[in-house]
Design an enzyme around this catalytic site. Structure first.
Site, PDB file in Angstrom:
ATOM      1  CE1 TYR A 268       0.290   0.616   4.660  1.00  0.00           C
ATOM      2  CE2 TYR A 268      -0.007  -1.753   4.378  1.00  0.00           C
ATOM      3  CZ  TYR A 268       0.358  -0.677   5.164  1.00  0.00           C
ATOM      4  OH  TYR A 268       0.779  -0.890   6.435  1.00  0.00           O
ATOM      5  CG  HIS A 318       5.263   1.874   2.114  1.00  0.00           C
ATOM      6  ND1 HIS A 318       3.910   1.656   2.113  1.00  0.00           N
ATOM      7  CD2 HIS A 318       5.567   2.302   3.359  1.00  0.00           C
ATOM      8  CE1 HIS A 318       3.422   1.955   3.303  1.00  0.00           C
ATOM      9  NE2 HIS A 318       4.415   2.341   4.078  1.00  0.00           N
TER      10      HIS A 318
END
Ligand SMILES: *[C@@H]1O[C@H](CO)[C@@H](O)[C@H](O)[C@H]1NC(C)=O
Ligand SMILES: *[C@@H]1O[C@H](CO)[C@@H](O)[C@H](O)[C@H]1NC(C)=O
Ligand SMILES: *[C@@H]1O[C@H](CO)[C@@H](O)[C@H](O)[C@H]1NC(C)=O
Ligand SMILES: *[C@@H]1O[C@H](CO)[C@@H](O)[C@H](O)[C@H]1NC(C)=O
Ligand SMILES: *[C@@H]1O[C@H](CO)[C@@H](O)[C@H](O)[C@H]1NC(C)=O
Length: 342
Positions: A268, A318
């Site tokens: 995400y 990430h």
């Protein structure tokens, strides 16, 4: 008598000019929007360039030298940017779409979450939920400094420049005390999630980025009973923040970034890229400070002394390289400016 006539004449001329401009803008607008060439001014006036530029400047989206949302010849940008997605949850925009919910609820593997609509309702009983930052208009020039936490800010002396922006966004634990010379002392919005929260000054808006239903419950708890002290990590029971200034990042907007900008890279988006794309949607001009490594290639926070500590480039959730490429592309088409520090 003569003076009066004179004044009437002036008014009449002004009215006529305004009328002509209105009609011409209407025609221009109609022509541009419909794609139907009703009246092509270029054909009629060989020297119409300045007039057209003047008239289109009247309808520019903002009054800065350049505006983020201004049309740009970048297919890459146009394929990604969608102004209509709401960046914040409000009482009007309080639904999380089903597709988003399915994705979002898996981000931090929440087991047996509270019913989402109930959590949202309870949250908006405590915080206002009516703040609209998308109040774009042709007379506004809202400049934003998005201040990341990179060690490249150390010794940069960007403080004064950062504070000169209309909005100053900071994120997570970022302190300003003792670092004012490099990072400034003004904050208008501070982006956090429960595990990265810090106390804020009275006039700072906290932008809560929820990654799970418990985060919505936590903000209620932190402002009232203080019952929640643990999510997947310890979180503060109470926080010092102005209740009326709390904003909530929209999960649909997070999903939009993940789908359209990140193309599903990483698990995400990071707080950094969430703040940058948010800025593209609410600001007219966007300047980035404290992003990327320092000049020696170190990835650390500006408040840490040990450059090898707290590396935040690849955290596992990430995709830092892909996010950096997005920032690079935005820079190359002049949508943002990146100040590299040292
Ligand atoms: C922008 O988002 C809205 C709402 O999700 C959607 O209906 C619309 O098709 C999108 N526009 C573009 C150009 O992708
Ligand atoms: C910090 O704030 C004060 C006033 O509030 C100002 O005078 C000062 O120049 C500011 N900037 C820096 C970089 O300290
Ligand atoms: C916020 O409050 C602090 C301290 O009271 C003050 O120095 C600062 O100028 C204020 N900032 C804004 C943006 O109003
Ligand atoms: C949270 O509170 C409970 C009791 O209310 C306590 O037992 C526990 O140690 C606390 N956890 C943390 C992380 O502070
Ligand atoms: C950056 O732009 C280039 C050229 O348009 C494109 O090939 C690349 O995929 C873009 N990168 C990202 C992360 O969108």
């Amino acid at each position: 008598m003569v003076a009066l006539k004179h004044r009437n004449l002036k008014l009449f001329t002004l009215a006529l000019a305004l009328f002509a401009i209105t009609i011409m803008s209407f025609l221009l607008n109609y022509t541009q929007n419909s794609g139907l060439v009703l009246w092509n001014p270029e054909k009629y006036f060989r020297f119409s360039g300045p007039i057209i530029r003047f008239m289109t400047s009247v309808r520019r989206p903002c009054s800065c030298e350049t505006c983020v949302s201004e049309a740009e010849n970048s297919v890459w940008f146009d394929e990604r940017f969608n102004y209509t997605i709401p960046p914040l949850m409000t009482k009007q925009s309080n639904m999380v779409s089903e597709i988003t919910y399915k994705w979002w609820t898996r981000l931090q593997g929440e087991k047996k979450p509270m019913e989402i609509n109930k959590a949202i309702e309870e949250m908006f009983n405590v915080i206002p939920g009516h703040n609209n930052l998308q109040d774009q208009n042709p007379y506004r020039c809202r400049t934003c400094a998005v201040v990341g936490n990179s060690g490249n800010l150390k010794g940069s002396e960007y403080g004064g420049e950062i504070d000169g922006h209309s909005f100053v966004f900071r994120m997570n634990h970022a302190p300003t005390a003792k670092y004012e010379k490099d990072v400034g002392n003004k904050t208008t919005h501070h982006f956090v999630y429960p595990e990265s929260v810090r106390d804020l000054q009275d006039n700072v808006s906290m932008v809560l980025i929820p990654f799970k239903t418990l985060d919505l419950q936590w903000i209620v708890s932190a402002l009232t009973t203080g019952t929640i002290n643990f999510t997947y990590a310890p979180v503060p029971r109470k926080i010092k923040v102005t209740k009326d200034k709390i904003l909530v990042y929209h999960p649909d907007f997070m999903k939009y970034i993940y789908d359209k900008w990140l193309l599903h890279h990483g698990r995400y988006p990071s707080t950094g890229i969430l703040s940058v794309i948010f800025a593209l949607h609410v600001c007219d001009q966007v300047d980035l400070y404290g992003f990327g490594a320092d000049s020696k290639g170190n990835w650390h926070h500006y408040w840490e002394n040990n450059p090898s500590a707290g590396a935040f480039r690849q955290t596992g959730v990430h995709d830092g390289d892909f996010e950096a490429e997005i920032i690079g592309n935005l820079t190359s088409i002049n949508k943002i400016k990146v100040y590299k520090g040292r």
